[in-house]
Design a protein around this motif. Structure first.
Motif, PDB file in Angstrom:
ATOM      1  N   LEU A 299       0.832  -1.204   0.000  1.00 37.70           N
ATOM      2  CA  LEU A 299       0.000   0.000   0.000  1.00 37.70           C
ATOM      3  C   LEU A 299       0.865   1.251   0.000  1.00 37.70           C
TER       4      LEU A 299
ATOM      5  N   THR B 276       1.422   3.939  -3.373  1.00 36.41           N
ATOM      6  CA  THR B 276       0.855   5.286  -3.241  1.00 36.41           C
ATOM      7  C   THR B 276       1.928   6.323  -2.929  1.00 36.41           C
TER       8      THR B 276
ATOM      9  N   GLU C 103      -6.503   6.748 -10.282  1.00 44.21           N
ATOM     10  CA  GLU C 103      -7.238   5.784  -9.461  1.00 44.21           C
ATOM     11  C   GLU C 103      -8.671   6.247  -9.218  1.00 44.21           C
TER      12      GLU C 103
ATOM     13  N   ARG D  30      -7.689   2.480  -2.138  1.00 43.99           N
ATOM     14  CA  ARG D  30      -6.808   1.368  -1.801  1.00 43.99           C
ATOM     15  C   ARG D  30      -6.680   1.294  -0.287  1.00 43.99           C
TER      16      ARG D  30
ATOM     17  N   PHE E  11      -3.081  -3.472  -6.124  1.00 40.98           N
ATOM     18  CA  PHE E  11      -3.486  -2.089  -5.858  1.00 40.98           C
ATOM     19  C   PHE E  11      -3.439  -1.223  -7.115  1.00 40.98           C
TER      20      PHE E  11
END
Length: 480
Positions: free
Chosen positions: A279, A283, A292, A296, A466
Protein backbone atom coordinates in the motif's frame (compact mmCIF):
# COMPACT_ATOMS: atom_id res chain seq x y z
CA UNK A 1 22.33 -10.37 -3.34
CA UNK A 2 20.01 -10.06 -0.35
CA UNK A 3 16.33 -9.47 -0.98
CA UNK A 4 15.56 -5.94 0.32
CA UNK A 5 11.88 -6.79 0.87
CA UNK A 6 12.82 -9.74 3.09
CA UNK A 7 15.33 -7.63 5.02
CA UNK A 8 12.63 -5.02 5.59
CA UNK A 9 10.31 -7.79 6.80
CA UNK A 10 12.92 -8.80 9.39
CA UNK A 11 12.96 -5.23 10.71
CA UNK A 12 9.17 -5.27 10.95
CA UNK A 13 9.11 -8.64 12.72
CA UNK A 14 11.83 -7.70 15.18
CA UNK A 15 9.98 -4.49 16.05
CA UNK A 16 6.67 -6.32 16.59
CA UNK A 17 6.66 -8.81 19.48
CA UNK A 18 2.93 -8.14 20.06
CA UNK A 19 -0.08 -6.88 18.10
CA UNK A 20 0.29 -3.53 19.87
CA UNK A 21 3.88 -3.18 18.69
CA UNK A 22 2.94 -4.26 15.16
CA UNK A 23 0.36 -1.48 14.98
CA UNK A 24 2.86 0.98 16.42
CA UNK A 25 5.43 0.02 13.77
CA UNK A 26 2.78 0.31 11.06
CA UNK A 27 1.88 3.79 12.30
CA UNK A 28 5.51 4.90 12.09
CA UNK A 29 5.80 3.67 8.52
CA UNK A 30 2.52 5.25 7.44
CA UNK A 31 3.38 8.62 8.98
CA UNK A 32 6.74 8.57 7.21
CA UNK A 33 4.89 7.92 3.94
CA UNK A 34 2.62 10.93 4.38
CA UNK A 35 -0.48 9.25 5.78
CA UNK A 36 -2.61 11.35 8.15
CA UNK A 37 -4.03 9.85 11.34
CA UNK A 38 -7.79 9.95 11.86
CA UNK A 39 -9.79 9.27 15.02
CA UNK A 40 -12.98 7.23 15.00
CA UNK A 41 -14.27 9.59 17.71
CA UNK A 42 -14.13 12.58 15.36
CA UNK A 43 -15.88 13.58 12.17
CA UNK A 44 -13.90 12.82 9.03
CA UNK A 45 -13.21 15.32 6.26
CA UNK A 46 -11.54 13.36 3.51
CA UNK A 47 -10.15 14.54 0.18
CA UNK A 48 -9.54 12.70 -3.07
CA UNK A 49 -5.85 12.03 -3.60
CA UNK A 50 -5.08 12.00 0.16
CA UNK A 51 -3.91 9.18 2.45
CA UNK A 52 -5.19 8.29 5.92
CA UNK A 53 -5.14 5.72 8.72
CA UNK A 54 -6.84 5.04 12.05
CA UNK A 55 -6.39 2.53 14.86
CA UNK A 56 -8.78 0.74 17.16
CA UNK A 57 -7.58 -0.46 20.56
CA UNK A 58 -4.04 0.14 19.25
CA UNK A 59 -4.10 -3.49 18.06
CA UNK A 60 -6.06 -3.02 14.82
CA UNK A 61 -5.10 -0.53 12.12
CA UNK A 62 -6.81 0.50 8.88
CA UNK A 63 -4.95 2.58 6.26
CA UNK A 64 -6.32 3.84 2.96
CA UNK A 65 -5.49 6.08 0.02
CA UNK A 66 -8.28 7.80 -1.88
CA UNK A 67 -7.92 7.88 -5.65
CA UNK A 68 -7.85 11.27 -7.31
CA UNK A 69 -10.81 10.22 -9.49
CA UNK A 70 -12.75 8.56 -6.71
CA UNK A 71 -16.46 9.35 -6.33
CA UNK A 72 -18.85 7.97 -3.73
CA UNK A 73 -20.14 4.54 -4.72
CA UNK A 74 -16.89 3.44 -6.36
CA UNK A 75 -15.08 0.37 -5.12
CA UNK A 76 -12.73 0.05 -2.17
CA UNK A 77 -9.97 -2.48 -2.77
CA UNK A 78 -8.79 -4.05 0.46
CA UNK A 79 -6.06 -6.40 1.62
CA UNK A 80 -6.95 -7.74 5.06
CA UNK A 81 -4.59 -9.52 7.43
CA UNK A 82 -4.19 -9.89 11.18
CA UNK A 83 -1.74 -8.64 13.79
CA UNK A 84 -2.09 -11.35 16.44
CA UNK A 85 -0.35 -14.70 16.79
CA UNK A 86 -0.73 -17.63 19.21
CA UNK A 87 1.10 -16.86 22.45
CA UNK A 88 0.99 -17.11 26.23
CA UNK A 89 -0.75 -14.10 27.74
CA UNK A 90 -0.28 -13.11 31.35
CA UNK A 91 -3.29 -13.72 33.59
CA UNK A 92 -4.96 -10.89 35.55
CA UNK A 93 -3.29 -12.36 38.64
CA UNK A 94 0.16 -13.61 37.69
CA UNK A 95 1.63 -14.30 41.12
CA UNK A 96 2.41 -18.01 41.41
CA UNK A 97 4.77 -19.43 44.07
CA UNK A 98 5.51 -23.17 44.04
CA UNK A 99 8.33 -25.31 45.38
CA UNK A 100 10.60 -22.36 46.08
CA UNK A 101 10.10 -20.77 42.63
CA UNK A 102 8.49 -17.54 41.56
CA UNK A 103 6.41 -18.32 38.49
CA UNK A 104 4.26 -16.19 36.21
CA UNK A 105 0.67 -17.24 35.60
CA UNK A 106 -0.15 -17.36 31.88
CA UNK A 107 -3.05 -18.50 29.71
CA UNK A 108 -2.80 -19.84 26.14
CA UNK A 109 -4.03 -17.50 23.42
CA UNK A 110 -5.06 -19.17 20.17
CA UNK A 111 -4.12 -22.61 18.92
CA UNK A 112 -0.41 -22.65 19.53
CA UNK A 113 2.01 -25.56 19.27
CA UNK A 114 2.65 -25.26 22.99
CA UNK A 115 5.40 -27.87 23.22
CA UNK A 116 7.59 -25.49 21.18
CA UNK A 117 7.48 -22.94 24.02
CA UNK A 118 9.51 -25.11 26.35
CA UNK A 119 13.21 -24.34 26.93
CA UNK A 120 13.06 -21.01 25.11
CA UNK A 121 14.54 -17.75 26.41
CA UNK A 122 11.43 -15.72 27.14
CA UNK A 123 10.62 -12.15 28.05
CA UNK A 124 7.46 -10.04 28.26
CA UNK A 125 5.97 -7.35 26.03
CA UNK A 126 2.66 -5.60 25.58
CA UNK A 127 0.97 -2.51 26.95
CA UNK A 128 0.71 -0.93 30.37
CA UNK A 129 -1.67 1.67 31.76
CA UNK A 130 0.22 3.95 34.14
CA UNK A 131 -0.80 6.78 36.44
CA UNK A 132 0.93 10.12 35.93
CA UNK A 133 0.88 13.23 38.08
CA UNK A 134 1.67 16.66 36.72
CA UNK A 135 1.04 20.06 38.30
CA UNK A 136 -1.03 18.45 41.01
CA UNK A 137 -3.42 16.72 38.61
CA UNK A 138 -3.68 13.02 37.82
CA UNK A 139 -3.90 11.45 34.37
CA UNK A 140 -3.35 8.05 32.78
CA UNK A 141 -1.26 7.00 29.80
CA UNK A 142 -1.11 4.00 27.48
CA UNK A 143 2.49 2.82 27.14
CA UNK A 144 4.06 -0.01 25.18
CA UNK A 145 6.71 -2.10 26.85
CA UNK A 146 9.22 -4.69 25.80
CA UNK A 147 11.95 -6.05 28.05
CA UNK A 148 14.74 -7.13 25.72
CA UNK A 149 16.57 -9.48 28.08
CA UNK A 150 15.37 -13.06 28.68
CA UNK A 151 13.80 -12.99 32.14
CA UNK A 152 11.94 -16.30 32.31
CA UNK A 153 11.76 -19.82 30.91
CA UNK A 154 9.46 -22.85 30.79
CA UNK A 155 11.78 -25.79 31.57
CA UNK A 156 11.02 -29.30 30.37
CA UNK A 157 11.01 -32.27 32.72
CA UNK A 158 14.09 -34.51 32.52
CA UNK A 159 13.60 -37.76 30.64
CA UNK A 160 14.74 -39.64 33.76
CA UNK A 161 11.51 -38.47 35.47
CA UNK A 162 9.27 -39.23 32.49
CA UNK A 163 10.58 -42.22 30.56
CA UNK A 164 7.58 -42.28 28.21
CA UNK A 165 7.88 -38.66 27.10
CA UNK A 166 9.21 -39.53 23.63
CA UNK A 167 6.21 -41.76 23.05
CA UNK A 168 3.96 -38.72 23.23
CA UNK A 169 4.14 -35.51 25.27
CA UNK A 170 0.75 -34.08 26.16
CA UNK A 171 0.97 -30.50 27.42
CA UNK A 172 -1.29 -29.62 30.33
CA UNK A 173 -1.99 -25.96 29.60
CA UNK A 174 -2.82 -25.20 33.21
CA UNK A 175 0.06 -26.89 35.05
CA UNK A 176 2.95 -27.18 32.57
CA UNK A 177 3.21 -23.76 30.96
CA UNK A 178 3.92 -21.37 33.84
CA UNK A 179 7.34 -19.73 33.18
CA UNK A 180 9.93 -19.59 35.97
CA UNK A 181 10.83 -15.99 36.81
CA UNK A 182 13.21 -16.53 39.77
CA UNK A 183 13.81 -18.63 42.85
CA UNK A 184 12.28 -17.41 46.08
CA UNK A 185 15.60 -18.03 47.88
CA UNK A 186 17.44 -15.63 45.58
CA UNK A 187 14.57 -13.18 45.80
CA UNK A 188 14.74 -13.28 49.58
CA UNK A 189 18.50 -12.80 49.61
CA UNK A 190 18.21 -9.79 47.32
CA UNK A 191 15.20 -8.51 49.29
CA UNK A 192 13.15 -8.37 46.17
CA UNK A 193 9.93 -9.52 47.77
CA UNK A 194 10.07 -6.75 50.40
CA UNK A 195 10.57 -4.00 47.83
CA UNK A 196 13.76 -2.63 49.41
CA UNK A 197 15.53 -2.16 46.11
CA UNK A 198 17.51 -4.50 43.89
CA UNK A 199 20.00 -4.81 41.08
CA UNK A 200 18.73 -7.08 38.31
CA UNK A 201 19.83 -8.18 34.85
CA UNK A 202 16.50 -7.05 33.45
CA UNK A 203 17.35 -3.45 34.24
CA UNK A 204 19.91 -2.92 31.51
CA UNK A 205 22.92 -1.34 33.22
CA UNK A 206 22.38 -2.84 36.66
CA UNK A 207 21.10 0.42 38.12
CA UNK A 208 19.56 0.07 41.55
CA UNK A 209 15.83 0.65 41.51
CA UNK A 210 14.07 1.81 44.66
CA UNK A 211 10.88 -0.15 45.01
CA UNK A 212 7.62 0.90 46.61
CA UNK A 213 6.93 -0.74 49.96
CA UNK A 214 3.27 -1.34 49.15
CA UNK A 215 2.62 -5.06 48.69
CA UNK A 216 0.85 -6.10 45.52
CA UNK A 217 -1.11 -9.28 45.97
CA UNK A 218 -1.71 -9.86 42.25
CA UNK A 219 1.85 -9.88 40.92
CA UNK A 220 5.34 -10.61 42.16
CA UNK A 221 6.99 -7.32 43.20
CA UNK A 222 9.96 -8.44 41.10
CA UNK A 223 7.81 -8.50 37.96
CA UNK A 224 6.33 -5.09 38.73
CA UNK A 225 9.76 -3.61 39.37
CA UNK A 226 11.09 -4.97 36.09
CA UNK A 227 8.16 -3.34 34.30
CA UNK A 228 8.39 -0.03 36.16
CA UNK A 229 12.15 0.17 35.62
CA UNK A 230 11.63 -0.25 31.88
CA UNK A 231 8.95 2.46 31.83
CA UNK A 232 10.67 4.84 34.23
CA UNK A 233 7.82 4.90 36.73
CA UNK A 234 7.11 3.57 40.21
CA UNK A 235 5.57 0.12 40.66
CA UNK A 236 2.54 1.68 42.33
CA UNK A 237 1.96 3.82 39.20
CA UNK A 238 1.10 0.67 37.23
CA UNK A 239 -2.70 0.56 37.03
CA UNK A 240 -3.10 -2.43 34.75
CA UNK A 241 -1.39 -4.22 31.88
CA UNK A 242 -1.97 -6.56 28.94
CA UNK A 243 1.26 -8.49 28.52
CA UNK A 244 2.40 -11.71 26.89
CA UNK A 245 5.41 -13.98 26.95
CA UNK A 246 7.70 -13.52 23.93
CA UNK A 247 10.67 -15.35 22.51
CA UNK A 248 13.81 -13.22 22.60
CA UNK A 249 15.44 -14.81 19.54
CA UNK A 250 15.53 -12.43 16.58
CA UNK A 251 14.06 -13.09 13.14
CA UNK A 252 16.75 -14.00 10.61
CA UNK A 253 17.43 -15.04 7.02
CA UNK A 254 18.79 -18.58 7.33
CA UNK A 255 19.30 -21.97 5.72
CA UNK A 256 22.39 -23.30 3.97
CA UNK A 257 21.53 -21.19 0.90
CA UNK A 258 20.00 -18.28 2.87
CA UNK A 259 16.64 -19.08 1.27
CA UNK A 260 14.50 -19.16 4.41
CA UNK A 261 13.24 -16.81 7.06
CA UNK A 262 13.24 -18.24 10.58
CA UNK A 263 11.02 -16.24 12.89
CA UNK A 264 8.16 -16.18 15.31
CA UNK A 265 4.83 -14.63 14.31
CA UNK A 266 5.16 -15.10 10.54
CA UNK A 267 1.51 -16.05 10.84
CA UNK A 268 0.40 -13.42 10.27
CA UNK A 269 2.86 -10.53 10.47
CA UNK A 270 4.37 -11.60 7.14
CA UNK A 271 1.06 -10.86 5.38
CA UNK A 272 0.54 -7.73 7.48
CA UNK A 273 3.94 -6.45 6.39
CA UNK A 274 3.59 -7.36 2.69
CA UNK A 275 0.18 -5.70 2.42
CA UNK A 276 1.27 -2.59 4.33
CA UNK A 277 4.45 -2.16 2.30
CA UNK A 278 2.50 -2.71 -0.94
CA UNK A 279 0.00 0.00 0.00
CA UNK A 280 2.72 2.47 0.97
CA UNK A 281 4.83 1.82 -2.13
CA UNK A 282 1.85 1.84 -4.51
CA UNK A 283 0.85 5.29 -3.24
CA UNK A 284 4.29 6.83 -2.74
CA UNK A 285 4.66 8.94 -5.88
CA UNK A 286 2.65 12.08 -6.61
CA UNK A 287 1.16 10.48 -9.71
CA UNK A 288 0.29 7.10 -8.15
CA UNK A 289 -3.30 8.09 -7.34
CA UNK A 290 -3.92 10.38 -10.32
CA UNK A 291 -5.87 7.81 -12.37
CA UNK A 292 -7.24 5.78 -9.46
CA UNK A 293 -11.05 5.69 -9.35
CA UNK A 294 -11.27 3.65 -6.15
CA UNK A 295 -9.80 3.54 -2.66
CA UNK A 296 -6.81 1.37 -1.80
CA UNK A 297 -6.96 -0.02 1.72
CA UNK A 298 -5.15 -2.29 4.15
CA UNK A 299 -6.96 -3.55 7.26
CA UNK A 300 -4.91 -5.36 9.90
CA UNK A 301 -7.12 -6.89 12.59
CA UNK A 302 -6.54 -8.22 16.07
CA UNK A 303 -8.02 -11.45 17.51
CA UNK A 304 -8.13 -13.57 14.34
CA UNK A 305 -6.49 -16.44 16.21
CA UNK A 306 -9.43 -16.61 18.62
CA UNK A 307 -12.30 -16.13 16.18
CA UNK A 308 -12.31 -12.36 15.48
CA UNK A 309 -15.28 -11.73 17.80
CA UNK A 310 -14.20 -8.52 19.50
CA UNK A 311 -14.57 -4.77 19.09
CA UNK A 312 -11.31 -4.73 17.12
CA UNK A 313 -11.62 -8.08 15.33
CA UNK A 314 -12.67 -8.70 11.74
CA UNK A 315 -16.09 -9.73 13.09
CA UNK A 316 -16.68 -6.22 14.41
CA UNK A 317 -18.20 -3.39 12.33
CA UNK A 318 -14.76 -1.78 11.82
CA UNK A 319 -14.59 -2.58 8.09
CA UNK A 320 -18.17 -1.60 7.38
CA UNK A 321 -17.69 1.56 9.46
CA UNK A 322 -14.65 2.51 7.39
CA UNK A 323 -16.43 1.90 4.07
CA UNK A 324 -19.45 3.84 5.27
CA UNK A 325 -17.48 6.83 6.52
CA UNK A 326 -15.37 7.03 3.38
CA UNK A 327 -18.46 6.91 1.15
CA UNK A 328 -20.40 9.45 3.22
CA UNK A 329 -17.44 11.84 3.22
CA UNK A 330 -17.98 12.32 -0.51
CA UNK A 331 -21.78 12.13 -0.64
CA UNK A 332 -24.73 12.28 1.75
CA UNK A 333 -26.67 9.78 -0.37
CA UNK A 334 -27.00 6.68 1.84
CA UNK A 335 -27.94 4.54 -1.16
CA UNK A 336 -24.33 4.70 -2.37
CA UNK A 337 -22.90 2.50 0.41
CA UNK A 338 -24.46 -0.76 -0.89
CA UNK A 339 -23.25 0.17 -4.35
CA UNK A 340 -19.72 0.77 -3.00
CA UNK A 341 -19.72 -2.61 -1.24
CA UNK A 342 -20.70 -4.42 -4.44
CA UNK A 343 -17.96 -2.59 -6.34
CA UNK A 344 -15.39 -3.50 -3.71
CA UNK A 345 -13.07 -6.50 -3.37
CA UNK A 346 -11.16 -8.05 -0.48
CA UNK A 347 -7.93 -10.02 -0.53
CA UNK A 348 -7.94 -11.94 2.75
CA UNK A 349 -4.24 -12.58 3.31
CA UNK A 350 -3.30 -15.21 5.89
CA UNK A 351 -0.36 -17.59 5.78
CA UNK A 352 -0.84 -20.95 4.03
CA UNK A 353 0.36 -24.50 4.72
CA UNK A 354 3.37 -25.46 2.62
CA UNK A 355 3.98 -29.12 1.81
CA UNK A 356 6.00 -30.72 4.62
CA UNK A 357 8.57 -33.26 3.29
CA UNK A 358 8.20 -35.47 6.39
CA UNK A 359 4.39 -35.50 6.27
CA UNK A 360 3.55 -35.73 2.57
CA UNK A 361 0.31 -37.59 3.28
CA UNK A 362 -1.14 -34.58 5.08
CA UNK A 363 -1.71 -32.80 1.76
CA UNK A 364 -4.22 -33.54 -0.98
CA UNK A 365 -2.27 -34.99 -3.91
CA UNK A 366 -3.11 -32.29 -6.46
CA UNK A 367 -2.87 -29.36 -4.06
CA UNK A 368 0.57 -29.25 -2.48
CA UNK A 369 1.82 -25.66 -2.09
CA UNK A 370 5.60 -25.40 -2.24
CA UNK A 371 8.03 -22.91 -0.77
CA UNK A 372 9.21 -20.50 -3.50
CA UNK A 373 5.95 -21.19 -5.36
CA UNK A 374 4.27 -17.85 -4.74
CA UNK A 375 1.01 -16.90 -3.09
CA UNK A 376 -1.47 -19.71 -2.43
CA UNK A 377 -5.14 -19.27 -3.36
CA UNK A 378 -7.21 -21.15 -0.78
CA UNK A 379 -10.43 -22.98 -1.71
CA UNK A 380 -13.05 -24.75 0.38
CA UNK A 381 -16.45 -25.92 -0.87
CA UNK A 382 -17.89 -25.56 2.64
CA UNK A 383 -16.94 -21.87 2.74
CA UNK A 384 -14.21 -22.08 5.35
CA UNK A 385 -12.49 -19.93 2.73
CA UNK A 386 -14.47 -17.32 0.77
CA UNK A 387 -12.77 -17.84 -2.61
CA UNK A 388 -14.92 -18.52 -5.66
CA UNK A 389 -14.16 -18.81 -9.37
CA UNK A 390 -14.67 -15.09 -10.00
CA UNK A 391 -12.53 -13.83 -7.15
CA UNK A 392 -9.80 -16.39 -7.81
CA UNK A 393 -9.73 -15.50 -11.51
CA UNK A 394 -9.30 -11.79 -10.85
CA UNK A 395 -6.44 -12.37 -8.43
CA UNK A 396 -4.79 -14.96 -10.67
CA UNK A 397 -5.09 -12.72 -13.73
CA UNK A 398 -3.06 -10.01 -12.03
CA UNK A 399 -0.32 -12.55 -11.32
CA UNK A 400 -0.30 -13.76 -14.93
CA UNK A 401 0.15 -10.23 -16.24
CA UNK A 402 3.26 -9.80 -14.08
CA UNK A 403 4.60 -13.34 -14.48
CA UNK A 404 4.18 -14.06 -10.77
CA UNK A 405 3.74 -17.65 -9.56
CA UNK A 406 0.44 -18.67 -7.94
CA UNK A 407 -0.59 -21.94 -6.27
CA UNK A 408 -3.88 -23.52 -5.20
CA UNK A 409 -4.77 -25.27 -1.97
CA UNK A 410 -7.65 -27.35 -0.65
CA UNK A 411 -7.54 -29.40 2.51
CA UNK A 412 -7.82 -33.19 2.24
CA UNK A 413 -11.48 -34.23 2.23
CA UNK A 414 -10.92 -36.40 5.32
CA UNK A 415 -9.44 -33.51 7.37
CA UNK A 416 -11.01 -30.49 9.02
CA UNK A 417 -10.27 -27.13 7.43
CA UNK A 418 -9.20 -24.05 9.36
CA UNK A 419 -10.56 -20.63 8.53
CA UNK A 420 -9.60 -16.97 8.60
CA UNK A 421 -11.00 -13.44 8.27
CA UNK A 422 -12.15 -13.92 4.65
CA UNK A 423 -15.47 -15.71 5.32
CA UNK A 424 -16.16 -13.43 8.30
CA UNK A 425 -15.87 -10.27 6.21
CA UNK A 426 -17.51 -11.77 3.13
CA UNK A 427 -20.60 -12.75 5.10
CA UNK A 428 -20.62 -9.76 7.44
CA UNK A 429 -20.02 -7.01 4.88
CA UNK A 430 -21.12 -8.70 1.65
CA UNK A 431 -17.86 -8.01 -0.14
CA UNK A 432 -16.33 -10.21 -2.86
CA UNK A 433 -13.41 -12.06 -1.33
CA UNK A 434 -10.45 -14.24 -2.23
CA UNK A 435 -8.45 -16.03 0.48
CA UNK A 436 -4.71 -16.23 -0.14
CA UNK A 437 -1.48 -16.67 1.80
CA UNK A 438 2.26 -17.12 1.62
CA UNK A 439 3.24 -20.79 2.15
CA UNK A 440 5.06 -21.60 5.37
CA UNK A 441 6.12 -24.46 7.63
CA UNK A 442 5.83 -24.78 11.43
CA UNK A 443 2.64 -22.70 11.54
CA UNK A 444 1.71 -21.73 15.13
CA UNK A 445 5.09 -22.79 16.46
CA UNK A 446 7.07 -20.31 18.54
CA UNK A 447 9.55 -20.42 15.64
CA UNK A 448 8.17 -20.62 12.08
CA UNK A 449 9.73 -20.58 8.62
CA UNK A 450 8.94 -19.43 5.10
CA UNK A 451 10.89 -18.72 1.91
CA UNK A 452 12.57 -15.40 1.11
CA UNK A 453 11.36 -15.63 -2.50
CA UNK A 454 7.73 -15.90 -1.43
CA UNK A 455 7.94 -12.68 0.58
CA UNK A 456 9.03 -10.89 -2.58
CA UNK A 457 6.35 -12.64 -4.67
CA UNK A 458 3.64 -11.69 -2.17
CA UNK A 459 4.71 -8.06 -1.98
CA UNK A 460 4.87 -7.72 -5.77
CA UNK A 461 1.49 -9.40 -6.19
CA UNK A 462 -0.10 -7.00 -3.69
CA UNK A 463 1.47 -3.97 -5.36
CA UNK A 464 0.10 -5.10 -8.72
CA UNK A 465 -3.31 -5.65 -7.15
CA UNK A 466 -3.49 -2.09 -5.86
CA UNK A 467 -2.26 -0.58 -9.09
CA UNK A 468 -4.42 -2.53 -11.53
CA UNK A 469 -7.49 -3.99 -9.92
CA UNK A 470 -9.95 -1.19 -10.72
CA UNK A 471 -9.02 -1.39 -14.42
CA UNK A 472 -9.21 -5.21 -14.52
CA UNK A 473 -12.49 -5.43 -12.65
CA UNK A 474 -14.18 -3.17 -15.20
CA UNK A 475 -13.65 -5.87 -17.84
CA UNK A 476 -15.60 -8.59 -16.02
CA UNK A 477 -19.40 -8.65 -15.77
CA UNK A 478 -21.12 -11.25 -13.60
CA UNK A 479 -24.50 -10.13 -12.18
CA UNK A 480 -25.92 -8.59 -15.35
Amino acid sequence: MENPVAIDLLDFLNASPTAFHAVDEAKKRLRSAGYTQLSERDDWKLEAGKKYYFTRNHSTIVAFAVGKKYVAGNGIFIIGAHTDSPCLKLKPITKVTKGGYLEVGVQPYGGGLWHTWFDRDLTIAGRVIIREKKDGSESYSHRLIRIEEPIMRIPTLAIHLDREVNEGFKVNKQTHLAPVLATSVKAELDKLTTGNGFTGTGLGDGKKIEGNTKTNEKHHPLLLQLISAQLGCEPDDICDFELQACDTQKSIVAGALKEFIFSGRLDNLCMSFCSLKALIDSTSSESSLQEETGVRMVALFDHEEVGSDSAQGAGSPVTLDALSRITSSFSSDTKLLPKAIQNSYLVSADMAHALHPNYMDKHEENHQPKLHGGLVIKHNANQRYATNAVTAFLFREIAAKHNLPVQDFVIRSDMLCGSTIGPILASGVGIRTVDVGTPQLSMHSIREMCAVDDVKHSYEHFVAFFQEFSHLDAKLAVDV
